[in-house]
Design a protein around this motif. Structure first.
Motif, PDB file in Angstrom:
ATOM      1  N   THR A  81       0.836  -1.196   0.000  1.00 62.03           N
ATOM      2  CA  THR A  81       0.000   0.000   0.000  1.00 62.03           C
ATOM      3  C   THR A  81       0.874   1.251   0.000  1.00 62.03           C
ATOM      4  O   THR A  81       0.611   2.225  -0.714  1.00 62.03           O
ATOM      5  N   LEU A  82       1.924   1.218   0.792  1.00 61.13           N
ATOM      6  CA  LEU A  82       2.861   2.332   0.850  1.00 61.13           C
ATOM      7  C   LEU A  82       3.537   2.547  -0.505  1.00 61.13           C
ATOM      8  O   LEU A  82       3.659   3.689  -0.969  1.00 61.13           O
ATOM      9  N   LEU A  83       3.968   1.486  -1.139  1.00 63.85           N
ATOM     10  CA  LEU A  83       4.618   1.611  -2.441  1.00 63.85           C
ATOM     11  C   LEU A  83       3.672   2.206  -3.479  1.00 63.85           C
ATOM     12  O   LEU A  83       4.066   3.057  -4.274  1.00 63.85           O
ATOM     13  N   GLU A  84       2.445   1.748  -3.470  1.00 67.76           N
ATOM     14  CA  GLU A  84       1.451   2.281  -4.403  1.00 67.76           C
ATOM     15  C   GLU A  84       1.265   3.781  -4.190  1.00 67.76           C
ATOM     16  O   GLU A  84       1.249   4.576  -5.144  1.00 67.76           O
ATOM     17  N   LYS A  85       1.160   4.178  -2.947  1.00 69.00           N
ATOM     18  CA  LYS A  85       0.962   5.584  -2.604  1.00 69.00           C
ATOM     19  C   LYS A  85       2.157   6.442  -3.008  1.00 69.00           C
ATOM     20  O   LYS A  85       2.010   7.519  -3.597  1.00 69.00           O
ATOM     21  N   VAL A  86       3.351   5.960  -2.695  1.00 71.67           N
ATOM     22  CA  VAL A  86       4.572   6.719  -2.983  1.00 71.67           C
ATOM     23  C   VAL A  86       4.777   6.885  -4.493  1.00 71.67           C
ATOM     24  O   VAL A  86       5.096   7.985  -4.965  1.00 71.67           O
ATOM     25  N   LEU A  87       4.617   5.808  -5.253  1.00 71.09           N
ATOM     26  CA  LEU A  87       4.823   5.900  -6.692  1.00 71.09           C
ATOM     27  C   LEU A  87       3.790   6.801  -7.357  1.00 71.09           C
ATOM     28  O   LEU A  87       4.106   7.542  -8.297  1.00 71.09           O
ATOM     29  N   ASP A  88       2.572   6.758  -6.876  1.00 69.64           N
ATOM     30  CA  ASP A  88       1.535   7.644  -7.413  1.00 69.64           C
ATOM     31  C   ASP A  88       1.889   9.103  -7.125  1.00 69.64           C
ATOM     32  O   ASP A  88       1.783   9.971  -8.006  1.00 69.64           O
ATOM     33  N   GLU A  89       2.317   9.373  -5.919  1.00 68.92           N
ATOM     34  CA  GLU A  89       2.701  10.728  -5.521  1.00 68.92           C
ATOM     35  C   GLU A  89       3.927  11.198  -6.304  1.00 68.92           C
ATOM     36  O   GLU A  89       3.979  12.333  -6.787  1.00 68.92           O
ATOM     37  N   PHE A  90       4.917  10.323  -6.420  1.00 71.04           N
ATOM     38  CA  PHE A  90       6.151  10.662  -7.133  1.00 71.04           C
ATOM     39  C   PHE A  90       5.863  11.010  -8.594  1.00 71.04           C
ATOM     40  O   PHE A  90       6.401  11.983  -9.134  1.00 71.04           O
ATOM     41  N   SER A  91       5.027  10.208  -9.245  1.00 77.16           N
ATOM     42  CA  SER A  91       4.736  10.421 -10.661  1.00 77.16           C
ATOM     43  C   SER A  91       3.989  11.721 -10.915  1.00 77.16           C
ATOM     44  O   SER A  91       4.048  12.274 -12.020  1.00 77.16           O
ATOM     45  N   LYS A  92       3.307  12.223  -9.903  1.00 74.66           N
ATOM     46  CA  LYS A  92       2.597  13.494 -10.034  1.00 74.66           C
ATOM     47  C   LYS A  92       3.524  14.691  -9.808  1.00 74.66           C
ATOM     48  O   LYS A  92       3.302  15.768 -10.356  1.00 74.66           O
ATOM     49  N   GLU A  93       4.569  14.486  -9.000  1.00 68.74           N
ATOM     50  CA  GLU A  93       5.470  15.585  -8.658  1.00 68.74           C
ATOM     51  C   GLU A  93       6.709  15.658  -9.543  1.00 68.74           C
ATOM     52  O   GLU A  93       7.319  16.722  -9.682  1.00 68.74           O
ATOM     53  N   VAL A  94       7.108  14.534 -10.110  1.00 67.78           N
ATOM     54  CA  VAL A  94       8.316  14.487 -10.939  1.00 67.78           C
ATOM     55  C   VAL A  94       7.913  14.116 -12.365  1.00 67.78           C
ATOM     56  O   VAL A  94       7.305  13.070 -12.596  1.00 67.78           O
ATOM     57  N   HIS A  95       8.260  14.985 -13.327  1.00 66.78           N
ATOM     58  CA  HIS A  95       7.881  14.752 -14.717  1.00 66.78           C
ATOM     59  C   HIS A  95       8.515  13.473 -15.244  1.00 66.78           C
ATOM     60  O   HIS A  95       9.679  13.179 -14.977  1.00 66.78           O
ATOM     61  N   ARG A  96       7.744  12.765 -16.039  1.00 67.52           N
ATOM     62  CA  ARG A  96       8.198  11.475 -16.558  1.00 67.52           C
ATOM     63  C   ARG A  96       9.473  11.579 -17.380  1.00 67.52           C
ATOM     64  O   ARG A  96      10.264  10.632 -17.425  1.00 67.52           O
ATOM     65  N   ILE A  97       9.687  12.706 -18.015  1.00 70.20           N
ATOM     66  CA  ILE A  97      10.885  12.873 -18.844  1.00 70.20           C
ATOM     67  C   ILE A  97      12.163  12.832 -18.014  1.00 70.20           C
ATOM     68  O   ILE A  97      13.260  12.556 -18.524  1.00 70.20           O
ATOM     69  N   ASP A  98      12.036  13.082 -16.704  1.00 69.89           N
ATOM     70  CA  ASP A  98      13.207  13.092 -15.820  1.00 69.89           C
ATOM     71  C   ASP A  98      13.550  11.723 -15.254  1.00 69.89           C
ATOM     72  O   ASP A  98      14.637  11.542 -14.696  1.00 69.89           O
ATOM     73  N   TRP A  99      12.653  10.770 -15.388  1.00 74.65           N
ATOM     74  CA  TRP A  99      12.899   9.465 -14.772  1.00 74.65           C
ATOM     75  C   TRP A  99      14.124   8.733 -15.336  1.00 74.65           C
ATOM     76  O   TRP A  99      14.963   8.268 -14.551  1.00 74.65           O
ATOM     77  N   PRO A 100      14.277   8.625 -16.663  1.00 75.14           N
ATOM     78  CA  PRO A 100      15.406   7.831 -17.181  1.00 75.14           C
ATOM     79  C   PRO A 100      16.778   8.445 -16.888  1.00 75.14           C
ATOM     80  O   PRO A 100      17.778   7.723 -16.862  1.00 75.14           O
ATOM     81  N   VAL A 101      16.821   9.752 -16.682  1.00 77.55           N
ATOM     82  CA  VAL A 101      18.122  10.425 -16.504  1.00 77.55           C
ATOM     83  C   VAL A 101      18.302  10.963 -15.091  1.00 77.55           C
ATOM     84  O   VAL A 101      19.288  11.630 -14.793  1.00 77.55           O
ATOM     85  N   GLY A 102      17.356  10.664 -14.205  1.00 75.64           N
ATOM     86  CA  GLY A 102      17.398  11.219 -12.857  1.00 75.64           C
ATOM     87  C   GLY A 102      18.367  10.509 -11.933  1.00 75.64           C
ATOM     88  O   GLY A 102      18.857   9.419 -12.213  1.00 75.64           O
ATOM     89  N   SER A 103      18.627  11.149 -10.799  1.00 76.86           N
ATOM     90  CA  SER A 103      19.470  10.587  -9.743  1.00 76.86           C
ATOM     91  C   SER A 103      19.015  11.215  -8.433  1.00 76.86           C
ATOM     92  O   SER A 103      18.288  12.216  -8.433  1.00 76.86           O
ATOM     93  N   PRO A 104      19.428  10.654  -7.301  1.00 77.85           N
ATOM     94  CA  PRO A 104      19.022  11.247  -6.013  1.00 77.85           C
ATOM     95  C   PRO A 104      19.412  12.720  -5.864  1.00 77.85           C
ATOM     96  O   PRO A 104      18.744  13.474  -5.146  1.00 77.85           O
ATOM     97  N   ASP A 105      20.472  13.139  -6.559  1.00 78.86           N
ATOM     98  CA  ASP A 105      20.917  14.532  -6.456  1.00 78.86           C
ATOM     99  C   ASP A 105      20.097  15.484  -7.324  1.00 78.86           C
ATOM    100  O   ASP A 105      20.002  16.676  -7.027  1.00 78.86           O
ATOM    101  N   THR A 106      19.507  14.962  -8.395  1.00 77.39           N
ATOM    102  CA  THR A 106      18.787  15.841  -9.325  1.00 77.39           C
ATOM    103  C   THR A 106      17.270  15.794  -9.171  1.00 77.39           C
ATOM    104  O   THR A 106      16.584  16.739  -9.553  1.00 77.39           O
ATOM    105  N   ILE A 107      16.747  14.706  -8.642  1.00 76.28           N
ATOM    106  CA  ILE A 107      15.293  14.568  -8.502  1.00 76.28           C
ATOM    107  C   ILE A 107      14.805  15.387  -7.313  1.00 76.28           C
ATOM    108  O   ILE A 107      15.326  15.262  -6.199  1.00 76.28           O
ATOM    109  N   ARG A 108      13.809  16.200  -7.532  1.00 74.09           N
ATOM    110  CA  ARG A 108      13.230  17.035  -6.479  1.00 74.09           C
ATOM    111  C   ARG A 108      11.932  16.406  -5.963  1.00 74.09           C
ATOM    112  O   ARG A 108      10.859  16.633  -6.486  1.00 74.09           O
ATOM    113  N   TYR A 109      12.083  15.571  -4.983  1.00 73.99           N
ATOM    114  CA  TYR A 109      10.936  14.920  -4.339  1.00 73.99           C
ATOM    115  C   TYR A 109      11.317  14.669  -2.892  1.00 73.99           C
ATOM    116  O   TYR A 109      12.295  13.964  -2.612  1.00 73.99           O
TER     117      TYR A 109
END
Length: 225
Positions: free
Chosen positions: A92-120
């Protein structure tokens, strides 16, 4: 019951990358926490990489359970917890977190993101709040859906490996693990092998916390021989 880490990853065609993570290593020895955290990252990436899109799975490793959910859009989440933590709450937690993350972080940033660049910034609060699973709402729609979803259960980390693969080789080649963590792992493996040869009770080996010094817990990802 304890949650140790909560990670969001992107499962690419050739590589799975960590986008953001939160850790609670307070129950481990202070001097081991860096290696523990690295092995948590290594384990989370390995599990997400070896899981198919649209699947949920739990990997049992000694006293730990690693829960992974990989969405069809390649966004993945991994929770590492002790074996007493309810699987339903973890998913349940994973479902909630991924849903929240996908709304706050644009999909175009996922393949090239890192903990230092992702703003979440939501993972630390989620990890802290869900240390008590009773705080999770038992009537949520997600939990009802989980009853209809097949969750794959793996008995060990080795069951995720392809034929001929060895966990030792993956550890050695890992870009996530630093030299101290790899040395820690090798030392613990050798110590337990020696104990087995002479018929002694092996020292409690570590998984994330692979150490031959005094330790209270061990992390998954570094099985003893």
């Amino acid at each position: 019951m304890k949650l140790y880490s909560l990670s969001v990853l992107y499962k690419g065609d050739t590589k799975t990358v960590l986008l953001k993570a939160a850790y609670d290593v307070s129950s481990f020895s202070f001097f081991q926490r860096s290696s523990v955290q690295e092995f948590m990252t290594f384990t989370s990436q390995l599990i997400a990489e070896r899981s198919s899109k649209g699947s949920r799975a739990s990997v049992k490793e000694q006293e730990y359970l690693c829960h992974v959910y990989v969405r069809n859009d390649s966004l993945a989440g991994v929770v590492i917890a002790d074996s007493e933590y309810p699987s339903r709450v973890a998913f349940t937690l994973l479902e909630k977190v991924l849903d929240e993350f996908s709304k706050e972080v644009h999909r175009i940033d996922w393949p090239v993101g890192s903990p230092d660049t992702i703003r979440y910034a939501g993972l630390d609060s989620h990890l802290s709040r869900h240390q008590n699973p009773r705080e999770a709402d038992p009537t949520t729609k997600v939990q009802a859906e989980l009853d209809e979803t097949k969750i794959i259960l793996h008995d060990t980390m080795e069951s995720l490996l392809e034929r001929g693969e060895k966990l030792d080789d993956l550890v050695s080649k890992s870009e996530v693990l630093g030299i101290p963590s790899k040395t820690f792992y090798k030392t613990a493996r050798k110590q337990n092998a020696c104990c087995a040869i002479v018929g002694q009770q092996p020292a409690e080996p570590l998984h994330w916390d692979v150490t031959v010094i005094t330790s209270e817990r061990r992390p998954p990802g570094s099985r003893a021989t």
